[in-house]
Design an enzyme around this catalytic site. Structure first.
Site, PDB file in Angstrom:
ATOM      1  N   ASP A 113     -13.367  34.492 170.082  1.00 44.93           N
ATOM      2  CA  ASP A 113     -13.514  33.426 171.067  1.00 44.93           C
ATOM      3  C   ASP A 113     -12.250  32.588 171.172  1.00 44.93           C
ATOM      4  O   ASP A 113     -11.291  32.772 170.419  1.00 44.93           O
ATOM      5  CB  ASP A 113     -14.696  32.524 170.686  1.00 44.93           C
ATOM      6  CG  ASP A 113     -16.003  33.300 170.596  1.00 44.93           C
ATOM      7  OD1 ASP A 113     -16.089  34.385 171.203  1.00 44.93           O
ATOM      8  OD2 ASP A 113     -16.930  32.822 169.912  1.00 44.93           O
ATOM      9  N   TYR A 169     -15.605  38.349 158.770  1.00 42.50           N
ATOM     10  CA  TYR A 169     -15.056  37.079 159.236  1.00 42.50           C
ATOM     11  C   TYR A 169     -15.091  36.073 158.100  1.00 42.50           C
ATOM     12  O   TYR A 169     -15.948  36.134 157.219  1.00 42.50           O
ATOM     13  CB  TYR A 169     -15.879  36.530 160.415  1.00 42.50           C
ATOM     14  CG  TYR A 169     -15.636  37.214 161.741  1.00 42.50           C
ATOM     15  CD1 TYR A 169     -14.778  36.657 162.682  1.00 42.50           C
ATOM     16  CD2 TYR A 169     -16.274  38.408 162.046  1.00 42.50           C
ATOM     17  CE1 TYR A 169     -14.559  37.271 163.905  1.00 42.50           C
ATOM     18  CE2 TYR A 169     -16.059  39.032 163.273  1.00 42.50           C
ATOM     19  CZ  TYR A 169     -15.211  38.455 164.203  1.00 42.50           C
ATOM     20  OH  TYR A 169     -14.995  39.080 165.406  1.00 42.50           O
TER      21      TYR A 169
END
Length: 534
Positions: A113, A169
């Site tokens: 993002d 992540y």
């Protein structure tokens, strides 16, 4: 008389060759998504050489600040857009394929993002890798916040997205964010007036979108502050400025009757005191200290008197003084990991993303692991490293999982709320943590590596570990820390974690609902989804 040997008659001539039937024109082949393996390549410099395209996987990293995400988007500055242009300028893509990634089988392992960084991102495609020096040419045509580590030859059918088994992540959350007493909501600040335990440091930054210069997240050493008028008849006490919700003796200032900071299960005014008991923040933890700036505080980077920042000896080691008394010790680590473990497994995450309905199969996701075992100190600020591994993730999914986990750690919501949020028949709104602390750490290709281990190189970050670590510390970690130090991004966000903004953080008490339906509600009964005082 003519010689019979030389005389030719029509009967002695050889028969004419048969007329061949006219063959139909062959059908035109459909244009492939790639050009041929062997073709003339016109590079950006105009040089014409005959090279072969090779299917490769490119390993690279980037710092997401200033970019609108990884995926190319017309009119937006994206990582993919800059990388595609660099591939053309570096001679890996011919003129006719410029701006048309389908022509060279472009694929990415993961999308990130806006503002999100990556250390182990992978893209694949068919490129000209000759002449030697492609990596150096790419890096020379890219900004310093995007670094190419290298590439590896792969099979012709390889696709970076389809062949990626898992993705890892990491989210760096400041330790102070897990402290229930730090950065209280505005209602709690207002309620503390008159108790001689004013939380004036959080006063102005509790106003949505406003930042207190010199207070939130800044490494200042000046404890003096001009009084700030909050409302008519209310003024700050310049002589009693304390650290973000903590009294002088380190105990948490909580006012009875104010439920903004208490969850409905614990409801314990001594919760903050319990967190002070463990004095050794490094018990069982692996702490990495890349940069240690003298004269800064570890928890929160709040305004402190320089005398409070003197180091003391703890167990024979230097340890910065912890003003608030909160630390990420063994007890806090166990509790936070217990919270994160609720997300592990296959669940319906429709409440942890946007634009995905509960009945959509895409809402089902599998989380392999989720834990927060280590801390890292960057420029004097201590962060907890939250590591999550999954097959794939939806938009904002990780940030929302972190947001709810932090709310629970701060006693704004009970642990049972995670189970309810993962139910398909329940729709709730959960907080979204800021994007600055999130980055893609590595993409895994276990199945591919196992199948092609005898003929192709292993696809992993092993060969680039040193470069990746250097990039991480220089660009990503420093950016996360400096952003918090300068703008107080997480500190400001913490003020939104209250029941006024997120009424769904309340406990859903099934028995209380049943009592309401029977008309047996008693005074003080908590209604599901209600708002706390203030």
């Amino acid at each position: 008389m003519e010689n019979s040997d030389t005389m030719l008659t029509s009967s002695s001539l050889p028969p004419p060759p048969p007329v061949a039937a006219e063959e139909p024109e062959p059908k035109k082949l459909k244009m492939s998504t790639t050009t041929s393996d062997d073709e003339e390549c016109t590079t950006a410099t105009g040089a014409k050489k005959r090279y072969k395209r090779r299917k490769i996987a490119i390993f690279f990293a980037y710092c997401g600040v200033g970019y609108q995400g990884m995926q190319k988007n017309p009119g937006a500055k994206t990582i993919e857009g800059d990388l595609e242009e660099a591939l053309y300028v570096s001679g890996a893509v011919p003129e006719q394929d410029r701006g048309n990634p389908k022509r060279y089988d472009w694929a990415r392992s993961a999308r990130t993002d806006k503002g999100v960084s990556a250390v182990g991102q992978v893209v694949s495609g068919r490129f000209y890798i000759d002449p030697p020096g492609l990596v150096e040419r790419l890096n020379s045509n890219l900004p310093s916040q995007i670094r190419i580590f290298g590439y590896k030859r792969v099979t012709a059918s390889f696709n970076a997205k389809k062949f990626c088994d898992r993705r890892r992540y990491l989210y760096l959350i400041p330790v102070f964010a897990l402290d229930p007493s730090c950065h209280r909501d505005r209602e709690t600040v207002m309620a503390s007036f008159g108790s001689e335990n004013e939380l004036v440091k959080c006063l102005e930054c509790s106003e949505r979108g406003r930042k207190v210069v010199g207070l939130v997240g800044n490494r200042k050493h000046n404890l003096e502050l001009e009084g700030v008028d909050v409302e008519a008849g209310v003024s700050s006490n310049r002589n009693n400025i304390l650290d973000a919700g903590v009294t002088e003796d380190g105990e948490v200032s909580l006012r009875k009757g104010d439920g903004n900071h208490l969850n409905m299960e614990s409801g314990n005014d001594n919760e903050g005191k319990d967190l002070v008991d463990d004095k050794n923040s490094k018990t069982g933890l692996e702490t990495v200290v890349p940069v240690q700036v003298e004269g800064t505080t570890l928890n929160g980077g709040l305004v402190n008197n320089s005398s409070l920042l003197e180091e003391e000896k703890v167990n024979g080691e230097d340890k910065p003084t912890n003003v608030s008394g909160f630390c990420y010790g063994e007890k806090e680590r166990e509790r936070f990991n217990k919270i994160l473990k609720y997300f592990v497994g296959t669940h319906n995450f429709h409440n942890f993303t946007t634009r995905t309905k509960a009945e959509d199969p895409a809402a089902q996701r599998f989380i392999v692991s989720f834990h927060a075992d280590t801390t890292v100190v960057v420029e004097g600020m201590e962060f907890v490293k939250c590591e999550v591994v999954g097959q794939s993730f939806m938009l904002h999914q990780i940030r929302k999982m972190i947001g709810l986990a932090v709310a629970i750690m701060r006693n704004c919501a009970p642990e049972s709320l995670i189970d309810k949020a993962l139910r398909q028949d329940v729709n709730i709104t959960v907080p979204t943590a800021p994007e600055v602390g999130l980055y893609l750490d590595e993409c895994f290709f276990a199945s591919y590596n196992q199948k092609w281990k005898d003929s192709h190189e292993e696809l992993s970050m092993k060969a680039y570990e040193k470069e990746a670590e250097d990039f991480k510390m220089t660009y990503i970690y420093s950016h996360i820390s400096s952003t918090e130090q300068k703008d107080g991004t997480v500190a400001l966000w913490l003020h939104s974690l209250n029941h006024r903004n997120y009424p769904d953080l309340h406990v859903v008490d099934e028995e209380a609902v049943a009592d309401i339906e029977r008309g047996e509600v008693t005074e003080g009964t908590e209604v599901a989804g209600g708002s706390s005082p203030g």
